[in-house]
Every structure is written in C-alpha cells, then in structure tokens.
Design an enzyme around this catalytic site. Structure first.
Site, PDB file in Angstrom:
ATOM      1  N   HIS A  80     -78.776 -11.148 -22.036  1.00 52.37           N
ATOM      2  CA  HIS A  80     -79.428 -11.840 -23.161  1.00 52.37           C
ATOM      3  C   HIS A  80     -79.838 -10.830 -24.235  1.00 52.37           C
ATOM      4  O   HIS A  80     -80.959 -10.864 -24.751  1.00 52.37           O
ATOM      5  CB  HIS A  80     -80.630 -12.662 -22.689  1.00 52.37           C
ATOM      6  CG  HIS A  80     -80.217 -13.882 -21.918  1.00 52.37           C
ATOM      7  ND1 HIS A  80     -80.116 -15.130 -22.481  1.00 52.37           N
ATOM      8  CD2 HIS A  80     -79.838 -14.032 -20.626  1.00 52.37           C
ATOM      9  CE1 HIS A  80     -79.712 -16.002 -21.560  1.00 52.37           C
ATOM     10  NE2 HIS A  80     -79.531 -15.364 -20.425  1.00 52.37           N
ATOM     11  N   TYR A 344     -85.345  -8.040 -14.042  1.00 50.48           N
ATOM     12  CA  TYR A 344     -85.915  -8.062 -15.398  1.00 50.48           C
ATOM     13  C   TYR A 344     -86.817  -6.847 -15.600  1.00 50.48           C
ATOM     14  O   TYR A 344     -86.834  -6.236 -16.672  1.00 50.48           O
ATOM     15  CB  TYR A 344     -86.733  -9.334 -15.644  1.00 50.48           C
ATOM     16  CG  TYR A 344     -85.934 -10.612 -15.787  1.00 50.48           C
ATOM     17  CD1 TYR A 344     -84.676 -10.757 -15.217  1.00 50.48           C
ATOM     18  CD2 TYR A 344     -86.438 -11.703 -16.479  1.00 50.48           C
ATOM     19  CE1 TYR A 344     -83.961 -11.938 -15.324  1.00 50.48           C
ATOM     20  CE2 TYR A 344     -85.717 -12.888 -16.603  1.00 50.48           C
ATOM     21  CZ  TYR A 344     -84.485 -12.999 -16.012  1.00 50.48           C
ATOM     22  OH  TYR A 344     -83.770 -14.169 -16.119  1.00 50.48           O
TER      23      TYR A 344
HETATM   24  C1  HEM Z   1     -82.262 -19.720 -13.060  1.00 51.29           C
HETATM   25  C2  HEM Z   1     -81.621 -18.584 -13.324  1.00 51.29           C
HETATM   26  C3  HEM Z   1     -81.764 -17.804 -14.615  1.00 51.29           C
HETATM   27  C4  HEM Z   1     -82.212 -18.183 -15.847  1.00 51.29           C
HETATM   28  C5  HEM Z   1     -82.708 -19.556 -16.273  1.00 51.29           C
HETATM   29  C6  HEM Z   1     -82.167 -17.013 -16.713  1.00 51.29           C
HETATM   30  C7  HEM Z   1     -82.540 -16.977 -18.048  1.00 51.29           C
HETATM   31  C8  HEM Z   1     -82.693 -15.821 -18.781  1.00 51.29           C
HETATM   32  C9  HEM Z   1     -83.142 -15.756 -20.152  1.00 51.29           C
HETATM   33  C10 HEM Z   1     -83.480 -16.955 -21.039  1.00 51.29           C
HETATM   34  C11 HEM Z   1     -83.231 -14.464 -20.497  1.00 51.29           C
HETATM   35  C12 HEM Z   1     -83.669 -13.892 -21.856  1.00 51.29           C
HETATM   36  C13 HEM Z   1     -85.167 -13.771 -21.869  1.00 51.29           C
HETATM   37  C14 HEM Z   1     -85.611 -12.934 -23.043  1.00 51.29           C
HETATM   38  O1  HEM Z   1     -85.387 -13.337 -24.189  1.00 51.29           O
HETATM   39  O2  HEM Z   1     -86.185 -11.857 -22.782  1.00 51.29           O
HETATM   40  C15 HEM Z   1     -82.827 -13.679 -19.375  1.00 51.29           C
HETATM   41  C16 HEM Z   1     -82.794 -12.298 -19.368  1.00 51.29           C
HETATM   42  C17 HEM Z   1     -82.268 -11.566 -18.345  1.00 51.29           C
HETATM   43  N1  HEM Z   1     -81.691 -12.063 -17.201  1.00 51.29           N
HETATM   44 FE1  HEM Z   1     -81.746 -14.001 -16.567  1.00 51.29          FE
HETATM   45  N2  HEM Z   1     -81.714 -15.956 -15.987  1.00 51.29           N
HETATM   46  C18 HEM Z   1     -81.439 -16.394 -14.705  1.00 51.29           C
HETATM   47  C19 HEM Z   1     -80.960 -15.643 -13.672  1.00 51.29           C
HETATM   48  C20 HEM Z   1     -80.718 -14.307 -13.727  1.00 51.29           C
HETATM   49  C21 HEM Z   1     -80.239 -13.532 -12.610  1.00 51.29           C
HETATM   50  C22 HEM Z   1     -79.897 -14.100 -11.233  1.00 51.29           C
HETATM   51  C23 HEM Z   1     -80.176 -12.240 -13.024  1.00 51.29           C
HETATM   52  C24 HEM Z   1     -79.771 -11.018 -12.239  1.00 51.29           C
HETATM   53  C25 HEM Z   1     -80.013 -10.877 -10.964  1.00 51.29           C
HETATM   54  C26 HEM Z   1     -80.613 -12.201 -14.410  1.00 51.29           C
HETATM   55  C27 HEM Z   1     -80.704 -11.065 -15.185  1.00 51.29           C
HETATM   56  C28 HEM Z   1     -81.286 -11.004 -16.439  1.00 51.29           C
HETATM   57  C29 HEM Z   1     -81.615  -9.761 -17.140  1.00 51.29           C
HETATM   58  C30 HEM Z   1     -81.306  -8.336 -16.689  1.00 51.29           C
HETATM   59  C31 HEM Z   1     -82.249 -10.121 -18.334  1.00 51.29           C
HETATM   60  C32 HEM Z   1     -82.848  -9.190 -19.404  1.00 51.29           C
HETATM   61  C33 HEM Z   1     -84.325  -8.940 -19.029  1.00 51.29           C
HETATM   62  C34 HEM Z   1     -85.079  -8.079 -20.030  1.00 51.29           C
HETATM   63  O3  HEM Z   1     -84.628  -6.974 -20.359  1.00 51.29           O
HETATM   64  O4  HEM Z   1     -86.183  -8.499 -20.471  1.00 51.29           O
HETATM   65  N3  HEM Z   1     -80.929 -13.473 -14.805  1.00 51.29           N
HETATM   66  N4  HEM Z   1     -82.498 -14.524 -18.343  1.00 51.29           N
END
Ligand code: HEM
Length: 368
Positions: A80, A344
């Site tokens: 993202h 995250y």
């Molecule tokens: C229900 C499952 C998930 C949803 C609804 C979701 C949703 C999101 C959203 C909306 C963001 C952006 C948030 C922002 O603007 O900072 C985000 C960031 C991210 N997501 Fe997910 N995600 C999901 C699952 C996962 C999974 C399973 C992983 C990895 C194991 C993952 C890895 C990441 C990472 C690395 C970021 C960036 C975090 C940061 O640097 O702040 N996500 N996710």
C-alpha cells in the site's frame, strides 16, 4: 469533541528481529506530529505469536519478499505504498453501545485521520480500477485509548495466512521482458491454495466501483465487541459510502486525483456498519464471507473533510496496525491479525528509518 491526547508510551521492552528494543527508543528522533502519532507500539502482546523461534518464515521474509516483488522504494510503505492522507471525524449514533463499551460508540464526535491507498509496494504505480483500494483510519479517543483499522474495498481477503499473502504476491510478480505476470505461476499458486481460488471467485463477482468515494471499505478480519456485562459478540465492520464517486480522469493518478477533487468540493461520508456474527460464522478466516443477511448495526457516520499530500505530521507516519484496539473491541483468534500487526510494525520501522521522497499524489497540483 473527544480528546486526542497522546497516551504515554510505556517502557516495555519487546522483541524485534531477535533484538530487544525499548519501545520508547523507536519513537526517538521522530518529530512530534500530533495526537495520532503513537506508532509502532500497539499490539505488542500479539506481535510475535505467529513466529515460532525456529521458523524460517518471519516478518522479515515478508518484507524482503515484498521488496523483491515491487522493488526497493526507500521511505515508503512496503505494501500500500501509494496513498493520500485525509482527516475528518466520526459521529457515533450510539447504537453500537448495545454491543460494545468502546467510547467511540457512545453518542458524540471523535476526530479521525486516515489514508487512502492502493495495494502493492510501488509508490508510483499507475492507478488501475482492479487494484485493491485501502482505507486506514485512526480514531483519536480520550486518554490512552486508540482505535486503528486498515480496510479494503473487497468482500473477502484472498489469503488466510502470511505465507499465502506473500506467495500470491510472488506469483503475481511482473516478469521482465513480458511486462506481465507468469500465468503458470499464478495457476500453480491457486492450485495449492483453494482458499484463495474460492476468495478470488467471490472478489470477481463484486467488481470495483468507480472510485474511492463510492467504495465500501471492510476490515475483513473478525473481532469481538465486548459489552458492559463482558459478553463478547463476534463482529466484522464495513464503511459504506454515502455518495457517488467522480469518474477518474486519464493519467497515472486518475483515481486519486478524482478523490482529491471531490473532497475539495464537499465532505465525503461513509456509514459504519457492524456486522454481527452467528455461531456458524467463521471467526478466523477472512477468505470466507459471512451470509449477507447477518444483522447490521448502524454505528455512525464517518466524515472526511480534507485530503492532504502525504507528509510528516499526517497519516504518512501512522502505522494502521489492526491490533491497536480500544477497550470494548478485542481481536478474534484469527492468526492473520497477529501476522499483520507484526509485518506492519516491521514495514513501519524500516520506512521511518529510510530517507523520504515526495509522494506521487501532490494534492495542491491536482487541477479542478
Ligand atoms: C484482512 C487482511 C488485510 C487487510 C484488510 C489489509 C489492508 C491494508 C491496508 C488498507 C493497508 C494500508 C494502510 C495504510 O495506509 O497505512 C495495508 C498496509 C500493509 N499491509 Fe495489509 N491488509 C491485510 C493483510 C495483510 C497481510 C496478510 C500482510 C502480510 C503478512 C499485509 C502487509 C501489509 C504491509 C507490509 C503494509 C504496510 C504497513 C506500513 O508500512 O504501515 N497485509 N494493509
């Protein structure tokens, strides 16, 4: 309006990549950017649940894998990566107090900051309708409490494990020379992951809307709402749009530009619906939808009043960790929640230590 004061960061050591880190030291050197910038400190109790000591697959595996798929983009989220910050408030209807003691559900107004995003680790990717859209929200509650949620415009999540999440990203990696993913790689992945194949079919049956403003954003994981008698009710939540979206124009940032233009003219609103689970509903698998007829509680209205270029001092520097929860909302046993929280935090820690470059979407350059 409810308070937004920063809670004190407790001096509780925690483990990060094997080294013990003082939680306050993670904040040292960061500018004070307002009430929402208590970052990377939530959900410590959950942070490593999914990482067994000898496991070869760690949160760093995920971060390295994402960087291998999307390239190295210093200072940006590892997923993202492309986004725009927003701010506004949440007006609670008071209806959800029957389910949860959370102060955010008591009638009244709570300030909110947030971030719209597109899935993937390339901060300069061209907007495309089929790319999953994200909305992260952080609610400023009184005292030490906070609520953060990161949601998508999808009916279900494609994966139910961190390994599946990374495997799918790797299978979708663009092959140099062809400019496209290798169809055989995705076919092999889906063959080994029937849960993702089934979830993708559900996602395909719910095509994306025109833009960010008319997207329904859902948390997808399950949580418990806890009432004043201690009764725990499984819930999922969705923010349901109360407006149509302006059509995206051409160009790399067409979707974001349309959002910025629309937000300039009028506040954008979503209704928060808490979806109440029944005993037969899965609690630990976001690839499986709950039946459409489940009871929905109208918890209130989110109003976003402005869009802002990502910068120090706004949502750019917030970690929308899904396990930062207020009293009255508890995590389910879904292992994806602790995996998300852990990854995250790793992404947050890495990006805040890297040099920054301007984001793709510069709000003041978006023409009417
Ligand atoms: C229900 C499952 C998930 C949803 C609804 C979701 C949703 C999101 C959203 C909306 C963001 C952006 C948030 C922002 O603007 O900072 C985000 C960031 C991210 N997501 Fe997910 N995600 C999901 C699952 C996962 C999974 C399973 C992983 C990895 C194991 C993952 C890895 C990441 C990472 C690395 C970021 C960036 C975090 C940061 O640097 O702040 N996500 N996710």
């Amino acid at each position: 309006m409810r308070g937004t004061k920063l809670p004190e960061v407790t001096r509780q050591p925690w483990r990060f990549g094997g080294a013990e880190v003082d939680r306050r030291s993670l904040l040292t050197g960061l500018a004070a950017v307002g009430a929402f910038l208590v970052v990377d400190v939530g959900a410590v109790a959950y942070a490593n649940n999914w990482l067994r000591p000898a496991a070869a697959f760690t949160r760093q595996t995920v971060i390295d894998g994402l960087r291998s798929v999307y390239g190295v983009h210093l200072g940006f989220r590892k997923n993202h990566a492309k986004g725009v910050a927003v701010q506004g408030y949440f007006d609670s209807s008071g209806n959800a107090t029957t389910l949860s003691t959370a102060s955010v559900f008591r009638a009244g107004r709570t300030p909110v900051i947030g971030r719209f995003s597109l899935a993937g680790g390339d901060p300069f990717v061209a907007d495309a309708p089929g790319t999953a859209r994200g909305l992260g929200l952080a609610f400023g509650l009184p005292g030490r409490e906070q609520w953060r949620t990161a949601m998508l415009n999808l009916p279900v999540f494609p994966d139910n494990s961190a390994q599946g999440f990374l495997g799918r990203a790797e299978a979708g990696k663009v092959v140099p020379g062809t400019g496209k993913p290798d169809p055989a790689a995705m076919a092999a992945f889906l063959g080994a992951h029937p849960e993702t194949k089934a979830a993708m079919a559900i996602i395909k049956a719910h095509p994306p809307t025109v833009g960010f403003a008319d997207s329904t954003f859902s948390g997808l994981n399950t949580f418990y709402a806890v009432d004043d008698a201690g009764v725990r009710t499984p819930v999922r939540w969705s923010f349901v749009p109360l407006q149509r979206a302006q059509s995206p124009g051409p160009g790399r940032d067409g979707l974001f530009d349309a959002l910025v233009r629309q937000a300039r003219g009028t506040p954008l609103r979503w209704r928060l619906e808490l979806v109440v689970g029944e005993p037969s509903d899965p609690l630990d698998d976001p690839t499986v939808p709950w039946p459409a007829e489940r009871r929905r509680v109208d918890a209130g209205t989110l109003t976003l009043t402005s869009a802002l270029t990502e910068a120090s001092g706004n949502a750019r520097d917030v970690n929308f960790d899904p396990l930062v929860l207020p009293n009255g909302i508890e995590p389910s046993g879904d292992p994806l929640l602790s995996a998300r929280s852990s990854v995250y935090a790793a992404s947050y820690r890495m990006r805040t230590g890297e040099p920054k470059s301007p984001s793709a979407v510069q709000v003041d350059q978006v023409r009417v």
